[in-house]
Design a protein around this motif. Sequence first.
Motif, PDB file in Angstrom:
ATOM      1  N   LEU A 165       0.825  -1.212   0.000  1.00 40.77           N
ATOM      2  CA  LEU A 165       0.000   0.000   0.000  1.00 40.77           C
ATOM      3  C   LEU A 165       0.861   1.265   0.000  1.00 40.77           C
ATOM      4  N   LEU A 166       1.987   1.196   0.718  1.00 43.14           N
ATOM      5  CA  LEU A 166       2.922   2.328   0.727  1.00 43.14           C
ATOM      6  C   LEU A 166       3.538   2.525  -0.658  1.00 43.14           C
ATOM      7  N   LYS A 167       3.893   1.418  -1.301  1.00 49.83           N
ATOM      8  CA  LYS A 167       4.529   1.472  -2.619  1.00 49.83           C
ATOM      9  C   LYS A 167       3.549   1.992  -3.677  1.00 49.83           C
ATOM     10  N   LYS A 168       2.286   1.562  -3.581  1.00 50.31           N
ATOM     11  CA  LYS A 168       1.274   1.974  -4.570  1.00 50.31           C
ATOM     12  C   LYS A 168       0.730   3.377  -4.303  1.00 50.31           C
ATOM     13  N   GLY A 169       1.103   3.953  -3.161  1.00 45.48           N
ATOM     14  CA  GLY A 169       0.696   5.321  -2.882  1.00 45.48           C
ATOM     15  C   GLY A 169      -0.697   5.472  -2.310  1.00 45.48           C
ATOM     16  N   TYR A 170      -1.141   4.501  -1.501  1.00 41.98           N
ATOM     17  CA  TYR A 170      -2.430   4.621  -0.822  1.00 41.98           C
ATOM     18  C   TYR A 170      -2.246   5.014   0.641  1.00 41.98           C
ATOM     19  N   LEU A 171      -1.016   4.962   1.096  1.00 37.27           N
ATOM     20  CA  LEU A 171      -0.718   5.148   2.510  1.00 37.27           C
ATOM     21  C   LEU A 171       0.677   5.754   2.636  1.00 37.27           C
ATOM     22  N   THR A 172       0.841   6.600   3.634  1.00 35.57           N
ATOM     23  CA  THR A 172       2.180   7.145   3.909  1.00 35.57           C
ATOM     24  C   THR A 172       2.477   7.043   5.407  1.00 35.57           C
ATOM     25  N   ILE A 173       3.771   7.069   5.711  1.00 33.89           N
ATOM     26  CA  ILE A 173       4.218   7.137   7.103  1.00 33.89           C
ATOM     27  C   ILE A 173       5.016   8.426   7.247  1.00 33.89           C
ATOM     28  N   SER A 174       4.600   9.254   8.176  1.00 35.92           N
ATOM     29  CA  SER A 174       5.284  10.533   8.371  1.00 35.92           C
ATOM     30  C   SER A 174       5.867  10.617   9.779  1.00 35.92           C
ATOM     31  N   GLU A 176       4.074  17.290  21.850  1.00 37.25           N
ATOM     32  CA  GLU A 176       4.211  18.523  22.631  1.00 37.25           C
ATOM     33  C   GLU A 176       5.525  18.590  23.407  1.00 37.25           C
ATOM     34  N   LEU A 177       6.115  17.438  23.668  1.00 39.90           N
ATOM     35  CA  LEU A 177       7.383  17.382  24.409  1.00 39.90           C
ATOM     36  C   LEU A 177       8.567  17.277  23.462  1.00 39.90           C
ATOM     37  N   ASN A 178       8.311  17.555  22.167  1.00 37.65           N
ATOM     38  CA  ASN A 178       9.352  17.474  21.132  1.00 37.65           C
ATOM     39  C   ASN A 178       9.950  16.079  21.002  1.00 37.65           C
ATOM     40  N   ILE A 179       9.098  15.090  21.258  1.00 32.73           N
ATOM     41  CA  ILE A 179       9.524  13.709  21.085  1.00 32.73           C
ATOM     42  C   ILE A 179       9.029  13.242  19.708  1.00 32.73           C
ATOM     43  N   LYS A 180       9.938  12.686  18.942  1.00 33.74           N
ATOM     44  CA  LYS A 180       9.620  12.266  17.588  1.00 33.74           C
ATOM     45  C   LYS A 180       8.838  10.951  17.603  1.00 33.74           C
ATOM     46  N   TYR A 181       7.821  10.875  16.750  1.00 33.87           N
ATOM     47  CA  TYR A 181       7.061   9.626  16.624  1.00 33.87           C
ATOM     48  C   TYR A 181       6.586   9.481  15.177  1.00 33.87           C
ATOM     49  N   GLU A 182       6.210   8.269  14.815  1.00 26.55           N
ATOM     50  CA  GLU A 182       5.727   8.001  13.451  1.00 26.55           C
ATOM     51  C   GLU A 182       4.206   7.843  13.458  1.00 26.55           C
ATOM     52  N   ARG A 183       3.597   8.155  12.321  1.00 27.30           N
ATOM     53  CA  ARG A 183       2.158   7.992  12.210  1.00 27.30           C
ATOM     54  C   ARG A 183       1.787   7.652  10.775  1.00 27.30           C
ATOM     55  N   TYR A 184       0.703   6.911  10.640  1.00 20.92           N
ATOM     56  CA  TYR A 184       0.161   6.620   9.321  1.00 20.92           C
ATOM     57  C   TYR A 184      -0.697   7.807   8.864  1.00 20.92           C
TER      58      TYR A 184
END
Length: 235
Positions: free
Chosen positions: A75-84, A89-97
């Motif tokens: 799905l990521l390859k076909k461009g239906y979904l991305t991960i950013s 708020e505490l400037n902690i990095k996290y990933e999300r769909y």
Amino acid sequence: MIKDDFIQFLEEGNLSIPKFLLSNYTKLGLNETEFILLLHIHSFLESGKTFPTPMEIADLMTISPSDCMETIRHLLKKGYLTISDEMDELNIKYERYSLQPLWEKMIQYMMERKQIEKIQHTEEEEVSLYTIFEKEFARPLSPFECESLSLWIDQDEHDTSVIKAALREAVLSGKLNFRYIDRILFEWKKNGIKTVDQAKEYSKKFRKYQLQQKKTAVGHEKEQTNTVPFYNWLD
């Protein structure tokens, strides 16, 4: 116990998805597994869990975590979904769909389908227009007449409904020929007439003007016949 379960069921909320997506996901290139997986990700996002694991998603489906991971990659390859990457708020990095690519594909498909429907409707209108003209003229149209119809639509950009209105005007006037219809359309375009209602109003005013002109002409003829010529003694 049943009451508590039912209250918990209500508190879990409902998942809202566009009906258009439900009806057209296969036309967007998705199979059932991919579609259901995206719905589960959508559900997780709605509940505040932005990056569910393949195992968490697979537990809600009939596929293994490895198959789930493979489907997500697809799905990521076909461009239906991305991960950013995001920052909390505490400037902690996290990933999300993000399902934004899916929504964009859905909107693009919707716009393309509307355009196709518009083209099909225009083609059907043009076929209907030729049929109406041939019925009124009680004969097949000549190549020159067919070309005139095409020019009115493509070059002059008259709506087919306005062309039909011009045809009706020619019939009412007893002047059923393409030159007269072309003159009507020319006058309408010159006066900013773009809709059937505007054409009807313009024709109504034109007939009223013609009637007044005839009455004036008849009155003038009577004056010339029955009265002494008027002289302006001040000259």
